[in-house]
Every structure is written in C-alpha cells, then in structure tokens.
Write a protein that holds these residues in place. Structure first.
Motif, PDB file in Angstrom:
ATOM      1  N   GLY A  18      47.645  46.690  29.932  1.00  0.00           N
ATOM      2  CA  GLY A  18      48.056  45.785  31.006  1.00  0.00           C
ATOM      3  C   GLY A  18      47.018  45.611  32.090  1.00  0.00           C
ATOM      4  O   GLY A  18      47.329  45.701  33.275  1.00  0.00           O
ATOM      5  N   HIS A  19      45.775  45.318  31.710  1.00  0.00           N
ATOM      6  CA  HIS A  19      44.715  45.134  32.704  1.00  0.00           C
ATOM      7  C   HIS A  19      44.855  43.790  33.432  1.00  0.00           C
ATOM      8  O   HIS A  19      44.920  43.739  34.647  1.00  0.00           O
ATOM      9  CB  HIS A  19      43.346  45.221  32.039  1.00  0.00           C
ATOM     10  CG  HIS A  19      43.065  46.545  31.415  1.00  0.00           C
ATOM     11  ND1 HIS A  19      41.816  46.899  30.930  1.00  0.00           N
ATOM     12  CD2 HIS A  19      43.865  47.622  31.176  1.00  0.00           C
ATOM     13  CE1 HIS A  19      41.857  48.129  30.439  1.00  0.00           C
ATOM     14  NE2 HIS A  19      43.094  48.579  30.560  1.00  0.00           N
ATOM     15  N   ILE A  20      44.776  42.698  32.677  1.00  0.00           N
ATOM     16  CA  ILE A  20      44.950  41.322  33.201  1.00  0.00           C
ATOM     17  C   ILE A  20      43.951  41.017  34.301  1.00  0.00           C
ATOM     18  O   ILE A  20      44.189  40.152  35.140  1.00  0.00           O
ATOM     19  CB  ILE A  20      46.397  41.084  33.701  1.00  0.00           C
ATOM     20  CG1 ILE A  20      47.391  41.805  32.784  1.00  0.00           C
ATOM     21  CG2 ILE A  20      46.747  39.596  33.731  1.00  0.00           C
ATOM     22  CD1 ILE A  20      48.810  41.866  33.323  1.00  0.00           C
ATOM     23  N   ASN A  21      42.828  41.722  34.329  1.00  0.00           N
ATOM     24  CA  ASN A  21      41.876  41.591  35.426  1.00  0.00           C
ATOM     25  C   ASN A  21      40.570  42.275  35.019  1.00  0.00           C
ATOM     26  O   ASN A  21      40.565  43.481  34.745  1.00  0.00           O
ATOM     27  CB  ASN A  21      42.462  42.260  36.679  1.00  0.00           C
ATOM     28  CG  ASN A  21      41.597  42.084  37.909  1.00  0.00           C
ATOM     29  OD1 ASN A  21      40.400  41.886  37.833  1.00  0.00           O
ATOM     30  ND2 ASN A  21      42.219  42.193  39.068  1.00  0.00           N
ATOM     31  N   PRO A  22      39.454  41.528  34.965  1.00  0.00           N
ATOM     32  CA  PRO A  22      38.173  42.148  34.610  1.00  0.00           C
ATOM     33  C   PRO A  22      37.763  43.297  35.525  1.00  0.00           C
ATOM     34  O   PRO A  22      37.087  44.231  35.084  1.00  0.00           O
ATOM     35  CB  PRO A  22      37.178  40.986  34.720  1.00  0.00           C
ATOM     36  CG  PRO A  22      38.003  39.766  34.458  1.00  0.00           C
ATOM     37  CD  PRO A  22      39.334  40.063  35.098  1.00  0.00           C
ATOM     38  N   ALA A  23      38.168  43.234  36.800  1.00  0.00           N
ATOM     39  CA  ALA A  23      37.819  44.313  37.726  1.00  0.00           C
ATOM     40  C   ALA A  23      38.539  45.605  37.349  1.00  0.00           C
ATOM     41  O   ALA A  23      37.963  46.696  37.414  1.00  0.00           O
ATOM     42  CB  ALA A  23      38.169  43.919  39.158  1.00  0.00           C
TER      43      ALA A  23
END
Length: 287
Positions: free
Chosen positions: A111-116
C-alpha cells in the motif's frame, strides 16, 4: 475486574525498554525483525505476485488521482466556495482515499501509492531496488491515467481553466518555502508509515496492524490542511507528475522539481530518523 487490572499491569510491563542508547533491540526479542531486502532480486521478475503488486499500485494510484483531482475540480468550479467541500473537504478526500487504499492494498503491495513512500522504504531495505523502481513506474502511470480520466469528464477547456489540480508554489511564497513545505510534509507522512508498520510495535500492540491505514491517512489529511495554501500539497511525486502531464502548462512544469526533490528528501530524512534514532538498528548489534 481484579483479573483485568492484573492483565493490564502485566501487559504494560511485559515488554520494557531495556537497551542502552546506540544498540539494537532489547536482548530477548518478542518479535521477528524482517531481514533486509536484497538490493537486486532477479527472481522477482518471474513471480506473479511481483506483477500483481505492481498492478495493485497502478490501480490504487489511479483511483487516488481520480477521486482527489475530481474533488479539487469541484471546489474550483463552484462560484461560491461555501457551497463546496472547502479546503477541509479536499484534505479529507486525500487523507480518506489513502486510508481506504492502504487498507485495500497493504496485503498485496504494501500500500505505498506514493514514490516517496517507496523510496523511504527502499532506503530502509524494506524492499529491493527492482521492486522499488517497478512500483514507482506503476504509480506514475496510474496517476497519469487517473488525471486523464478527470480531464475527460471535465472537458479540455474547463479542465485547463480550473487548473487541472496541478501543484505549484502559490503566489506570495518562494520556491524555498515550497521546497521546505514538501520536505516537512513528506517527513510527517513517511515517519508515520514507518511507525505504523514497525514490527516491534506490532508485536506489542496487537491492534496496530489493523489500524495502520488510519494514522497514515490522517497524516495525509493534516499535512494537506497545513500546506494546501503553499503548494497545493504534493508530498507524492506521482500525484504531482500525473496532474502536470495532463494539465501540461508552464506553471505546473516550472515547479515540478520541487515536488520530486522535496518528497524524496523528506522520505530519506524520515527513514534515517526512524531507523537510526528511534530504532537504533545500525549502531551496534548485541554479542
């Protein structure tokens, strides 16, 4: 009641902090520390779970951009801001979607949904470089598609008139202000991710894995409340890139570097802070 009070007392003291500063975890671990992920893991490329996780990241980021950018468009479209969800509603849209999507995809892709977030977890050796690069590519593609669908609904002229949900440094703030806001905002988010998914804490508090999406989504909500007036709140390079590509105006591209450099610095600082200061993992292992 006496039995319950005893359980509470024992539970509160069952896992006391005993390690001195600069060491790894306590002597008798009550949890299993996941081993560091290898830098390169070619075997992943032949695994269906690897591609399934990438697809999950793509779909989640697509839905994230679709709901949030459409919310932003509705806010700017209304002639009376009192008749819209307002800035608080926009912040809730971003935070609420992260809460829902992390809950849905945590067991598949993390559940990252974000490159950062992916970058921060990679620095902490929570995933391989192979997977990190794949996730970031899928997240960016999902964001572009999500913003593109919103533009299809709104129409080319209206979409551009309303700003396309693109991030840029607001009038009255310098680029340094915008960069600082993105660094601190992303630090808050990624630090919350590390804390909510910490193996040591999960072992002590059985409810933590279940509630992990809630503090992560709430962190996104709070950061948006603070930084929407400054940058529109990026803290997610895929979100900023997707909106910029579909909007495709100089105003969005001039500040695009801020929404990559800022989040990546913030994520790196959060990873260092959690792993070295809070967990003290790299300092000295017990004999």
């Amino acid at each position: 009641m006496e039995g319950k009070e005893e359980d509470v007392r024992v539970g509160a003291n069952k896992f006391p902090e005993r390690q001195p500063i600069g060491t790894s975890a306590q002597s008798d671990k009550d949890y299993n520390e996941p081993p560091p992920a290898p830098l390169f893991e070619p075997g992943e490329l032949s695994s269906w779970s690897f591609y399934r996780a990438g697809i999950a990241e793509f779909v989640a980021t697509f839905l994230f951009l679709y709901i949030t950018i459409l919310t932003v468009m509705g806010f700017f479209k209304s002639p009376s801001k009192c008749a819209t969800v307002g800035v608080q509603g926009i912040a809730w849209a971003f935070g609420g979607m992260i809460f829902a999507l992390v809950y849905c995809t945590a067991g598949i892709s993390g559940g990252h949904i974000n490159p950062a977030v992916t970058f921060g977890l990679f620095l902490a050796r929570k995933l391989s470089l192979t997977r990190a690069v794949f996730y970031i590519i899928m997240q960016c593609l999902g964001a572009i598609c999500g913003a593109g669908v919103v533009k299809g609904f709104m129409g080319h002229k209206q979409y551009e008139l309303l700003g396309g949900g693109a991030n840029f440094v607001s009038h009255g703030y310098t680029k340094g202000d915008g960069l600082g806001a993105e660094i601190v905002g992303t630090f808050v988010l990624v630090y919350t991710v590390f804390s909510a998914t910490d193996a040591k804490r999960n072992a002590r508090d059985s409810h933590v894995p279940i509630l992990a999406p809630l503090p992560i989504g709430f962190a996104v909500f709070l950061v948006h409340l603070a930084t929407i007036p400054i940058t529109g709140t990026g803290i997610n390079p895929a979100r900023s890139l997707g909106a910029a590509i579909i909007f495709d105006k100089d105003r969005a591209w001039d500040d695009q570097w801020i929404f990559w450099v800022g989040p990546f610095i913030g994520a790196a600082l959060a990873a260092v802070y959690h792993q070295i200061i809070i967990r003290a993992i790299p300092f000295k292992a017990r004999a």
